[in-house]
Motif scaffolding. Structure first.
Motif, PDB file in Angstrom:
ATOM      1  N   ILE A 225     -34.136  39.852 -16.383  1.00 20.69           N
ATOM      2  CA  ILE A 225     -32.961  40.459 -15.757  1.00 20.69           C
ATOM      3  C   ILE A 225     -31.960  39.364 -15.421  1.00 20.69           C
ATOM      4  N   ARG A 226     -30.713  39.800 -15.274  1.00 23.22           N
ATOM      5  CA  ARG A 226     -29.627  38.868 -15.023  1.00 23.22           C
ATOM      6  C   ARG A 226     -29.108  39.154 -13.621  1.00 23.22           C
ATOM      7  N   LEU A 227     -29.109  38.124 -12.778  1.00 30.40           N
ATOM      8  CA  LEU A 227     -28.565  38.290 -11.432  1.00 30.40           C
ATOM      9  C   LEU A 227     -27.038  38.246 -11.499  1.00 30.40           C
ATOM     10  N   ALA A 228     -26.385  38.583 -10.383  1.00 26.59           N
ATOM     11  CA  ALA A 228     -24.923  38.658 -10.374  1.00 26.59           C
ATOM     12  C   ALA A 228     -24.273  37.348 -10.798  1.00 26.59           C
ATOM     13  N   SER A 229     -24.921  36.217 -10.486  1.00 30.82           N
ATOM     14  CA  SER A 229     -24.334  34.922 -10.827  1.00 30.82           C
ATOM     15  C   SER A 229     -24.504  34.595 -12.301  1.00 30.82           C
ATOM     16  N   GLY A 230     -25.297  35.381 -13.004  1.00 29.44           N
ATOM     17  CA  GLY A 230     -25.602  35.076 -14.390  1.00 29.44           C
ATOM     18  C   GLY A 230     -26.958  34.419 -14.573  1.00 29.44           C
ATOM     19  N   ARG A 231     -27.557  33.987 -13.465  1.00 34.46           N
ATOM     20  CA  ARG A 231     -28.891  33.395 -13.575  1.00 34.46           C
ATOM     21  C   ARG A 231     -29.873  34.428 -14.123  1.00 34.46           C
ATOM     22  N   GLN A 232     -30.825  33.935 -14.899  1.00 33.46           N
ATOM     23  CA  GLN A 232     -31.799  34.847 -15.475  1.00 33.46           C
ATOM     24  C   GLN A 232     -33.126  34.748 -14.750  1.00 33.46           C
ATOM     25  N   THR A 354     -26.131  52.556   1.668  1.00 28.53           N
ATOM     26  CA  THR A 354     -26.567  51.586   0.663  1.00 28.53           C
ATOM     27  C   THR A 354     -27.785  50.812   1.147  1.00 28.53           C
ATOM     28  N   THR A 355     -28.654  50.483   0.214  1.00 29.71           N
ATOM     29  CA  THR A 355     -29.876  49.752   0.533  1.00 29.71           C
ATOM     30  C   THR A 355     -29.738  48.317   0.046  1.00 29.71           C
ATOM     31  N   LEU A 356     -29.999  47.354   0.938  1.00 28.54           N
ATOM     32  CA  LEU A 356     -29.937  45.942   0.557  1.00 28.54           C
ATOM     33  C   LEU A 356     -31.307  45.311   0.758  1.00 28.54           C
ATOM     34  N   PHE A 357     -31.938  44.939  -0.331  1.00 24.79           N
ATOM     35  CA  PHE A 357     -33.170  44.164  -0.228  1.00 24.79           C
ATOM     36  C   PHE A 357     -32.790  42.699  -0.051  1.00 24.79           C
ATOM     37  N   THR A 358     -33.351  42.049   0.952  1.00 21.29           N
ATOM     38  CA  THR A 358     -33.175  40.596   1.032  1.00 21.29           C
ATOM     39  C   THR A 358     -34.321  40.012   0.214  1.00 21.29           C
ATOM     40  N   HIS A 359     -33.978  39.464  -0.925  1.00 21.79           N
ATOM     41  CA  HIS A 359     -35.028  38.997  -1.832  1.00 21.79           C
ATOM     42  C   HIS A 359     -34.846  37.527  -2.154  1.00 21.79           C
ATOM     43  N   GLN A 360     -35.934  36.888  -2.506  1.00 27.07           N
ATOM     44  CA  GLN A 360     -35.903  35.488  -2.954  1.00 27.07           C
ATOM     45  C   GLN A 360     -36.373  35.500  -4.397  1.00 27.07           C
ATOM     46  N   TRP A 361     -35.436  35.313  -5.321  1.00 27.96           N
ATOM     47  CA  TRP A 361     -35.783  35.353  -6.745  1.00 27.96           C
ATOM     48  C   TRP A 361     -36.234  33.993  -7.229  1.00 27.96           C
ATOM     49  N   LEU A 362     -37.210  34.023  -8.125  1.00 33.04           N
ATOM     50  CA  LEU A 362     -37.670  32.771  -8.732  1.00 33.04           C
ATOM     51  C   LEU A 362     -36.915  32.601 -10.037  1.00 33.04           C
ATOM     52  N   THR A 363     -35.986  31.666 -10.040  1.00 33.95           N
ATOM     53  CA  THR A 363     -35.168  31.452 -11.233  1.00 33.95           C
ATOM     54  C   THR A 363     -35.392  30.038 -11.743  1.00 33.95           C
TER      55      THR A 363
END
Ligand code: C2O
Ligand code: CU
Length: 643
Positions: A225-232, A354-363
């Protein structure tokens, strides 16, 4: 915030063993005691100061140190100082002092079961006694302070004692490996009532015949998946996205969810976090079901009994699989007749919901904080005057701080439980979300900008924010330090009081060496034990239960009991003064103590664990079991128990 004190104590204890070792070697020659004795005294004095500082916050934080852990070192060291001051031979007492300092450090680094303190005290006293006898005997045998009276035999003795004690802990842990039913039992001081006999977990399902009001399918699969910043992100997804689809249902209506696993080799289950489902629908692999393998499926059926913000996530290898994306929102609306036009973002337009998950993605860039998949600032248009409902859900492993600024707001619900008469909070107030916990924030959209922000995660440059404005063009505003929201003093009391306890349990959390699943680790212990040796809390149907939790360790622990919500009665000895505070995921910070109450109204065998999945995988897992409920599913849950 007591972790600096706890850490200081651990370090002082470790340094003291080094200086005490020299003290032991030189004890036979009191004239040479000089600096090792002074250094040992200084380090112990430091530990006493730390203990005094902690004592001011509560006896339960230091009682074990002040009654046993420190005296075992301080008393013989004091005797040595006295002997030296009076020019008496300090050989024997000096050696006892050296070993006492070792034992004291051991007790600081290896948490003990508080209930077993008589045994601990006896063993410590016996060890010091043996050292004294040996030292006296050796001196008589080879008159004068001989070499034999010095360190080597002493350290051998110490090592032997440590090995024996660790061996005992290992035995205790290994004896229950992979078998929930074999764990020791704690009946919380109540009778061993068996309300209903021989009910198997597998039979505690949701309604089987009825037609569901809502049906969903969740398909678990790998996907980049692609995060808003473009990070995958090399993610695990439900229905191709993470967070997965929002499942929106009604209180009191039957839900049916089919889980399909495409290619997640770890296996997948779905746990309905905070929803008090029947036990067999709880999604705990090895306990309530087997994990669904690739190509497999599993059907969940249950009737949500409370409206609110909940979430779902896999419960297999959660430490990795939830972090990688197997989670989503589970929103329960009140029954149709009572919901006053408060429709969802998907339906009516009265509320921006709106639902906001505070998540820590491993990129590839390391761990990156995000609201859902937005790891960069985002903007949304919301008309002035419109009601806004922000459902904050912490899907990460650590407590997360979220600030809401630009408008005053109310915390309408905590973990899906409405707050009684929530008052307005000033803009900028900071909310601390427990890992797994939720806050529903309500506000009326002003003409200006509302900023929702989370401080930057590790490796993240910009920090994360959501800016709401009527035009949708405004950028997030910088929010200064805000005051921390305190759920213990928010809203107003209603007239319910928590019932008196039929049973009560004490959980002392600490950080140190122990055995989890048979292997030695440095992690977090519960009453000196780790999974699977932590005792099962035993209750009978209908009991009212109290649980006291004290954190003497150095990490935050979000405590999560499945199948029940708990009501916080006290924090740090002070009663909750505001609205009844109901929670399913309670963050217990270092040095904090809580008392919670709940009613045993949902029979089964339930997981009770730290929602920092890493801590859970390291052994912070135990169970709540109802008398008479059994499970045929044992020893199948793999390396990390029912995790
Ligand atoms: Cu949200 Cu056992 O977990
Ligand atoms: Cu923890």
């Amino acid at each position: 915030m007591d972790e600096p004190l706890f850490i200081t104590d651990l370090l002082l204890a470790a340094f003291a063993t080094a200086s005490a070792a020299v003290l032991g070697v030189r004890a036979a020659r009191p004239a040479a005691l000089g600096w090792p004795l002074r250094l040992t005294v200084a380090l112990l004095a430091g530990r006493l100061v730390v203990a005094a500082l902690l004592w001011r916050e509560g006896w339960e934080l230091v009682g074990h140190r002040l009654t046993l852990g420190l005296p075992v070192a301080v008393l013989p060291v004091a005797a040595t100082v006295l002997a030296v001051a009076r020019n008496r031979p300090a050989g024997t007492v000096g050696q006892v002092a050296a070993v006492g300092v070792f034992v004291s450090a051991y007790l600081a680094w290896v948490p003990q079961d508080p209930a077993a303190w008589p045994v601990t005290a006896l063993v410590a006293a016996a060890l010091l006694g043996v050292v004294a006898l040996l030292a006296v005997g050796l001196r008589r045998w080879r008159a004068g302070g001989s070499r034999a009276a010095r360190l080597p035999w002493q350290s051998a003795l110490v090592v032997l004692a440590l090995a024996a004690s660790l061996g005992g802990l290992q035995q205790q842990n290994a004896a229950v490996a992979g078998d929930v039913a074999a764990a020791p039992e704690d009946w919380g001081g109540g009778p061993r009532t068996v309300a209903h006999h021989g009910v198997d977990v597998a039979s505690l399902t949701g309604p089987e015949g009825d037609t569901p009001a809502a049906r969903f399918t969740l398909v678990a699969a790998h996907r980049t998946i692609r995060l808003a910043s473009g990070r995958q992100v090399d993610a695990l997804t439900f229905n191709g996205t993470s967070p997965g689809p929002t499942l929106r249902v009604r209180q009191g209506e039957l839900v049916e969810v089919t889980l399909v696993n495409t290619d997640v080799t770890e296996g997948v289950t779905v746990h309905w976090h905070g929803v008090d489902v029947p036990n067999a629908e709880d999604g705990v692999p090895g306990l309530t079901q087997d994990a669904v393998p690739p190509g497999g499926r599993h059907v969940y059926r249950f009737v949500p009994d409370r409206a609110g913000t909940f979430w779902y996530h896999t419960h297999r290898d959660s430490q990795r699989t939830v972090a990688r994306g197997l989670f989503g929102a589970f929103l329960v609306d009140p029954p149709a007749a009572t919901s006053a036009g408060d429709e969802s973002g998907s339906g009516g337009d009265r509320t921006y919901d709106t639902t906001l998950f505070t998540h820590q993605w491993l990129t590839g860039d390391g761990t990156v904080a995000a609201f859902n998949d937005a790891d960069a600032p985002t903007r949304q248009a919301v008309a002035a005057g419109r009601e806004v409902l922000l459902r904050l859900v912490n899907s990460s492993e650590d407590p997360q701080r979220v600030q809401v600024g630009g408008v005053s707001f109310r915390v309408r619900a905590i973990d899906g439980n409405p707050v009684h008469e929530p008052g307005p909070l000033p803009g900028g107030t900071e909310l601390l979300l427990a890992a797994g916990g939720r806050y529903d924030v309500g506000l009326t959209m002003p003409a200006g900008t509302v900023t929702v922000s989370m401080p930057a995660g590790e490796g993240d440059g910009g920090g994360v924010s959501l800016a709401l404005s009527p035009s949708g063009q405004d950028a997030a505003q910088a929010l200064g330090e805000g005051e921390r929201f305190d759920p213990a003093a928010y809203g107003t009391p209603d007239d319910t009081a928590p019932p008196l306890a039929d049973r009560s349990f004490d959980l002392v959390i600490d950080t140190g060496f122990g055995f989890a699943d048979g292997g030695l680790t440095f992690a977090n212990t519960v009453d000196g034990r780790m999974h699977p040796a932590v005792p099962t809390l035993m209750v009978a149907l209908g009991d009212s239960v109290r649980v006291r939790i004290v954190n003497r360790g150095i990490f935050d622990h979000p405590m999560h009991l499945h199948g029940h919500r708990v009501r916080v009665v006290q924090r740090d000895g002070s009663p909750v003064t505001g609205s009844p505070w109901w929670t399913d995921t309670l963050n217990v910070a270092p040095g904090e103590s809580y008392e919670v109450a709940f009613t045993a109204d949902n029979p089964g065998i339930w997981m009770d664990h730290c929602h920092n999945f890493t801590h859970a995988a390291e052994g912070m897992v135990w169970h709540l079991a109802y008398a008479g409920v059994t499970t045929a599913r044992q020893g199948t849950h793999g390396k990390h128990g029912s995790e």
